[in-house]
Each structure stands twice: as C-alpha cells, then as structure tokens.
Design an enzyme around this catalytic site. Structure first.
Site, PDB file in Angstrom:
ATOM      1  N   GLU A 141       0.874  -1.182   0.000  1.00  0.00           N
ATOM      2  CA  GLU A 141       0.000   0.000   0.000  1.00  0.00           C
ATOM      3  C   GLU A 141       0.906   1.227   0.000  1.00  0.00           C
ATOM      4  O   GLU A 141       1.663   1.455   0.944  1.00  0.00           O
ATOM      5  CB  GLU A 141      -0.914  -0.012   1.227  1.00  0.00           C
ATOM      6  CG  GLU A 141      -1.967   1.092   1.194  1.00  0.00           C
ATOM      7  CD  GLU A 141      -2.963   0.935   2.333  1.00  0.00           C
ATOM      8  OE1 GLU A 141      -4.142   0.664   2.047  1.00  0.00           O
ATOM      9  OE2 GLU A 141      -2.549   1.084   3.505  1.00  0.00           O
ATOM     10  N   ALA A 143      -0.125   4.705  -0.954  1.00  0.00           N
ATOM     11  CA  ALA A 143      -0.748   5.923  -0.423  1.00  0.00           C
ATOM     12  C   ALA A 143      -0.711   5.897   1.102  1.00  0.00           C
ATOM     13  O   ALA A 143      -0.889   4.842   1.719  1.00  0.00           O
ATOM     14  CB  ALA A 143      -2.183   6.051  -0.924  1.00  0.00           C
ATOM     15  N   ASN A 340       3.598   9.871   7.702  1.00  0.00           N
ATOM     16  CA  ASN A 340       4.371   8.817   7.041  1.00  0.00           C
ATOM     17  C   ASN A 340       3.570   7.520   7.086  1.00  0.00           C
ATOM     18  O   ASN A 340       2.620   7.390   7.850  1.00  0.00           O
ATOM     19  CB  ASN A 340       5.714   8.619   7.751  1.00  0.00           C
ATOM     20  CG  ASN A 340       6.595   9.838   7.654  1.00  0.00           C
ATOM     21  OD1 ASN A 340       6.858  10.347   6.567  1.00  0.00           O
ATOM     22  ND2 ASN A 340       7.059  10.334   8.798  1.00  0.00           N
ATOM     23  N   LYS A 341       3.981   6.573   6.280  1.00  0.00           N
ATOM     24  CA  LYS A 341       3.249   5.312   6.210  1.00  0.00           C
ATOM     25  C   LYS A 341       3.342   4.538   7.534  1.00  0.00           C
ATOM     26  O   LYS A 341       2.385   3.925   7.965  1.00  0.00           O
ATOM     27  CB  LYS A 341       3.780   4.454   5.054  1.00  0.00           C
ATOM     28  CG  LYS A 341       2.868   3.277   4.717  1.00  0.00           C
ATOM     29  CD  LYS A 341       1.509   3.764   4.254  1.00  0.00           C
ATOM     30  CE  LYS A 341       0.546   2.625   3.998  1.00  0.00           C
ATOM     31  NZ  LYS A 341      -0.826   3.091   3.788  1.00  0.00           N
ATOM     32  N   VAL A 342       4.510   4.570   8.150  1.00  0.00           N
ATOM     33  CA  VAL A 342       4.688   3.902   9.447  1.00  0.00           C
ATOM     34  C   VAL A 342       4.906   4.984  10.493  1.00  0.00           C
ATOM     35  O   VAL A 342       5.837   5.788  10.377  1.00  0.00           O
ATOM     36  CB  VAL A 342       5.880   2.932   9.438  1.00  0.00           C
ATOM     37  CG1 VAL A 342       6.044   2.282  10.820  1.00  0.00           C
ATOM     38  CG2 VAL A 342       5.692   1.869   8.371  1.00  0.00           C
TER      39      VAL A 342
END
Length: 346
Positions: A141, A143, A340-342
């Site tokens: 993923e 986005a 951020n993604k994480v």
C-alpha cells in the site's frame, strides 16, 4: 489523473478475497487459544485502532466475550505489570513495525496473555512476536491513508470472531469481496457523491457519527477526512453526540451518518438524521438503506450485507468520497502533510 489512493481503493475486492481465503483456515488455531481465554484485549493505534473498535463490538455482540481496547502507555510509559491470565491479546498494525505495538504485545505475553497479531507485514516483528499471526493479503500500500490495509484488517477480525465462536454465518464473509466491488461501482455512479463533496468543500468541518458495529466506521471516516482533506472531523457515537456535542451541528457543520442497512442502531441513526435536518443542518448518509436515505439531505449507498460484516463494505463509499473531496480541495490524497506510512510513538 487517478490517485494512488483511488487505485488502492479499487484493489480492495481482490485483496479481501485473498485475505479471506488465506485466513479462514486459521479459525482452529484461534479456537485453540479461545479455549484458554475468557476476554479479548485489542492493542492498536490510528486506523488499526478503529478496526479494533469493530473487533470489540463483533466479539461482544456475537461471540459473547468481554473485549476492551488497550492503553499501550500502561506498558510503554508507566511500565505497570497487570494480571492478564485468561486474556487473548490481539495486536493490530498495518506494517507490523510500530515499536509501541510490538512492545505492548510482548508486555501482554509477559503478563500472562495469549497472543494474536493482525498485520499486513509477513515476517514483521509483530507477526514474529505472536503465537498466531493473521497476515492479511492486501499487497503493498503506497498511499499514506490506509484503505485496503484497513478493510483487510476488518476481514482478519471477522475471522477472529468466527474462531472465537461468533454465532454468525461464514458465507456472509465470503460474499464481502463481490459486494465491495459492487459498492465501488455504485458509489462512483451515485449522483449524491458530487453533491456531498461540493457541500463539504465549503465548510470547515463535519461531525461523523455511527453506533454499535458501525461506530468504528464513523471513527475511520472522520480520521480519513482529517488526514487527507485537512478538515475538522469529529467522530462520535450518536449516543455521545446527543449528550451535548450536537450543539456544534449547524449550517456550517453538517453531519455524516453511518449505518448498516439493518440492525438495532439503524432506527436511532435515522432519528438523528431527522433531528439534524430539523436544526437547519445538512445530514449526509453512508449506508442505512432507504430509511436513512429518505431522512438525509443526500446519501451514498451501503453494502447489502448483514450488520456483522457490513463495516467491510460500509467504509468504501466514505473512502471514495474522501479521495474526491481531497482532489476537489486541491490536496494530493496520497501524501498528506506531516504523515508517514509507518508512525512511531513512544
């Protein structure tokens, strides 16, 4: 130009189908842990925490077990030891790399809990830390706003509910991928979509409300509006909304009301829509069938699914609405500012 977020919304039927097919055979593993535990403790943050709200209602309403949401700071900041014997600790993290969630699951195990992980990260620290890892099959993923990782988490929690003895039909879950595909097409073609987007583009914020099994969907939709559209969005149970915050609903603050097409909380959601409109504000529905649509200013369609699995499809019209709203506001929904993604928390 199609955003990455919109592309990943469209990948959800296949991601759900892969996840359900992979995880349903794990129900005996969950059942083995269920025999040694009495209640469930969900450990999560962000969108995963909203998924946990769904898990809590599912477990309590259909599996007859007490379920609660953990406060990870008890483990990571206060460092208090609790007696968690008889507890099934379920940690949820899209990446499986959020250190706070991994640390809290380790703490729960050390306090006597049995452990399950729900993650899209095969081989991640969280998956390795749990006795049973329910690894979703969302694929990468890109986005930042979670879409397919969120709905596949809900699918994993549905499997968890089945493993814990929920008195529901497995076939309902197997119908979800096709229904989500239908929801995507229906929402894109709905004349209510541009109407709702245009109205929300003119206001500073909105209230998002649901109750019971749909409550997690309301919280997740509010989060998506905040992170992808930079609007104020208050996610509330309609019971809490009626205890005072309804005063903020006015011509400049519409209400988004989320409900399954059936279930014990639908009548209250319909009544709330009528009250909101009676106060001179717009009420926009997501799901709720013809009853909610009739009571609202405009409404997006909901999935033709029983209430217990309805949230897996119910969030999808909201995701599409948010992606459209972000682009209408000139915002790139794929890379919200400051995120951020994480996400790591201490």
């Amino acid at each position: 130009m199609t955003s990455q977020m919109r592309a990943e919304i469209g990948e959800q039927p296949d991601a759900l189908r892969r996840t359900i097919d992979a995880l349903l055979p794990r129900t005996p593993d969950i059942g083995a842990l269920a025999r040694e535990t009495r209640q469930v403790l969900f450990i999560a943050r962000g969108s995963s925490d909203n998924a946990a709200v769904y898990g809590r209602y599912l477990v309590e309403a259909h599996a007859g077990r007490l379920a609660t949401l953990a406060a990870p700071s008890i483990a990571t900041a206060y460092r208090r030891r609790l007696d968690l014997s008889g507890v099934l600790a379920v940690a949820i993290s899209q990446s499986g790399k959020t250190e706070e969630i991994v640390e809290t699951l380790d703490w729960a195990r050390d306090c006597g809990a049995r452990t399950v992980a729900v993650t899209n990260g095969a081989g991640s620290p969280l998956a390795e830390a749990a006795e049973v890892a329910l690894v979703t099959r969302a694929g990468a993923e890109i986005a930042v706003p979670a879409t397919k990782t969120y709905t596949t988490q809900l699918a994993a929690l549905s499997v968890l509910g089945l493993g814990l003895g929920a008195a529901v039909a497995e076939d309902d879950l197997r119908r979800v991928p096709d229904e989500v595909a239908r929801m995507i097409a229906l929402t894109e073609d709905s004349p209510a979509l541009p109407e709702i987007v245009e109205d929300l583009a003119k206001v500073p914020g909105t209230v998002v409300s649901g109750r019971g099994i749909a409550f997690g969907t309301a919280l997740e939709l509010a989060l998506k509006i905040k992170e992808a559209c930079y609007l104020h969005a208050m996610g509330l149970s309609y019971a809490d909304l009626l205890h005072g915050p309804i005063a903020v609903v006015d011509a400049q603050t519409p209400a988004l009301l989320v409900a399954a097409d059936s279930g014990p909380t639908l009548p209250g959601t319909v009544a709330l829509a009528r009250r909101v409109r009676g106060a001179g504000a717009h009420a926009f529905g997501v799901g709720g069938g013809p009853e909610l649509a009739e009571a609202c200013s405009a409404a997006l369609p909901g999935p033709a699914l029983p209430e217990w699995v309805a949230p897996l499809g119910l969030i999808v019209p909201g995701q599409i609405m948010v992606e459209n709203l972000a682009r209408r506001l000139g915002i790139d929904p794929d890379v919200p500012r400051g995120l951020n993604k994480v996400t790591q928390t201490d």
